[in-house]
Design a protein around this motif. Structure first.
Motif, short mmCIF file in Angstrom:
data_model
loop_
_atom_site.label_atom_id
_atom_site.label_comp_id
_atom_site.label_asym_id
_atom_site.label_seq_id
_atom_site.Cartn_x
_atom_site.Cartn_y
_atom_site.Cartn_z
N LEU A 123 61.49 -30.05 36.10
CA LEU A 123 60.39 -29.29 35.52
C LEU A 123 60.94 -28.13 34.70
O LEU A 123 62.02 -27.62 34.98
CB LEU A 123 59.49 -28.75 36.63
N PRO A 124 60.19 -27.68 33.70
CA PRO A 124 60.62 -26.51 32.92
C PRO A 124 60.55 -25.25 33.78
O PRO A 124 59.90 -25.23 34.83
CB PRO A 124 59.64 -26.46 31.76
N GLU A 125 61.17 -24.21 33.32
CA GLU A 125 61.15 -22.94 34.03
C GLU A 125 59.73 -22.39 34.06
O GLU A 125 58.94 -22.62 33.15
CB GLU A 125 62.07 -21.93 33.33
N ARG A 126 59.40 -21.67 35.11
CA ARG A 126 58.06 -21.07 35.23
C ARG A 126 57.89 -19.97 34.19
O ARG A 126 58.82 -19.21 33.92
CB ARG A 126 57.88 -20.47 36.61
N VAL A 127 56.69 -19.89 33.66
CA VAL A 127 56.35 -18.84 32.70
C VAL A 127 55.67 -17.73 33.49
O VAL A 127 54.66 -17.97 34.15
CB VAL A 127 55.41 -19.38 31.60
N PRO A 128 56.20 -16.50 33.42
CA PRO A 128 55.57 -15.42 34.17
C PRO A 128 54.18 -15.09 33.62
O PRO A 128 53.92 -15.22 32.42
CB PRO A 128 56.51 -14.23 33.99
N LEU A 129 53.29 -14.66 34.50
CA LEU A 129 51.92 -14.35 34.12
C LEU A 129 51.87 -13.25 33.08
O LEU A 129 51.04 -13.28 32.17
CB LEU A 129 51.12 -13.94 35.36
N GLU A 130 52.76 -12.29 33.16
CA GLU A 130 52.77 -11.17 32.22
C GLU A 130 53.01 -11.64 30.78
O GLU A 130 52.52 -11.03 29.84
CB GLU A 130 53.85 -10.15 32.59
N SER A 131 53.73 -12.73 30.60
CA SER A 131 53.99 -13.20 29.23
C SER A 131 52.83 -14.05 28.69
O SER A 131 52.80 -14.36 27.50
CB SER A 131 55.28 -14.00 29.19
N MET A 132 51.86 -14.42 29.54
CA MET A 132 50.72 -15.20 29.08
C MET A 132 49.50 -14.34 28.78
O MET A 132 48.50 -14.84 28.29
CB MET A 132 50.34 -16.24 30.15
N ILE A 133 49.56 -13.06 29.08
CA ILE A 133 48.43 -12.16 28.88
C ILE A 133 48.68 -11.27 27.69
O ILE A 133 49.75 -10.68 27.55
CB ILE A 133 48.20 -11.30 30.14
N GLU A 134 47.70 -11.20 26.81
CA GLU A 134 47.80 -10.31 25.66
C GLU A 134 46.68 -9.28 25.75
O GLU A 134 45.51 -9.64 25.85
CB GLU A 134 47.67 -11.10 24.37
N GLU A 135 47.04 -8.03 25.75
CA GLU A 135 46.04 -6.97 25.78
C GLU A 135 45.84 -6.43 24.37
O GLU A 135 46.80 -6.25 23.64
CB GLU A 135 46.48 -5.85 26.71
N LYS A 136 44.57 -6.23 24.05
CA LYS A 136 44.23 -5.79 22.71
C LYS A 136 43.23 -4.64 22.83
O LYS A 136 42.29 -4.72 23.62
CB LYS A 136 43.61 -6.96 21.96
N GLN A 137 43.40 -3.61 22.03
CA GLN A 137 42.50 -2.48 22.05
C GLN A 137 41.17 -2.87 21.41
O GLN A 137 41.13 -3.45 20.33
CB GLN A 137 43.12 -1.30 21.29
N ALA A 138 40.07 -2.58 22.10
CA ALA A 138 38.74 -2.90 21.58
C ALA A 138 38.32 -1.83 20.58
O ALA A 138 38.69 -0.66 20.69
CB ALA A 138 37.74 -2.99 22.71
N GLU A 139 37.50 -2.24 19.61
CA GLU A 139 36.97 -1.28 18.65
C GLU A 139 35.87 -0.47 19.35
O GLU A 139 35.07 -1.02 20.09
CB GLU A 139 36.40 -2.01 17.44
N PRO A 140 35.81 0.83 19.11
CA PRO A 140 34.88 1.69 19.86
C PRO A 140 33.40 1.31 19.71
O PRO A 140 32.68 1.26 20.68
CB PRO A 140 35.13 3.08 19.30
N ASN A 141 32.89 1.06 18.52
CA ASN A 141 31.47 0.77 18.31
C ASN A 141 31.28 -0.60 17.68
O ASN A 141 30.47 -0.76 16.77
CB ASN A 141 30.84 1.84 17.41
N ALA A 142 31.96 -1.60 18.18
CA ALA A 142 31.87 -2.92 17.57
C ALA A 142 30.47 -3.51 17.71
O ALA A 142 29.96 -4.13 16.79
CB ALA A 142 32.89 -3.86 18.20
#
Length: 64
Positions: free
Chosen positions: A21-40
């Motif tokens: 099997l391939p190496e495990r991918v850590p959860l931290e590398s699968m999550i992308e955090e993005k800043q939300a626009e204030p008044n979208a």
């Protein structure tokens, strides 16, 4: 009882390529955090003509 396993060269190549099997991918590398626009939501425009295209209705999906 001595049995020698006859290994097909194609089977050996498959096992070499796909044998583990391939190496495990850590959860931290699968999550992308993005800043939300204030008044979208407050600045979004409403178009009543195109609003039906974004709602889901089973009767419309079935053509009823």
């Amino acid at each position: 009882m001595n049995k020698e396993l006859a290994v097909d060269p194609a089977a050996a190549a498959r096992h070499e390529r796909f044998g583990k099997l391939p190496e495990r991918v850590p959860l931290e590398s699968m999550i992308e955090e993005k800043q939300a626009e204030p008044n979208a939501g407050a600045t979004a425009e409403y178009h009543p003509e195109g609003a039906w295209a974004f709602s889901s209705c089973l009767a419309l999906d079935l053509g009823l």
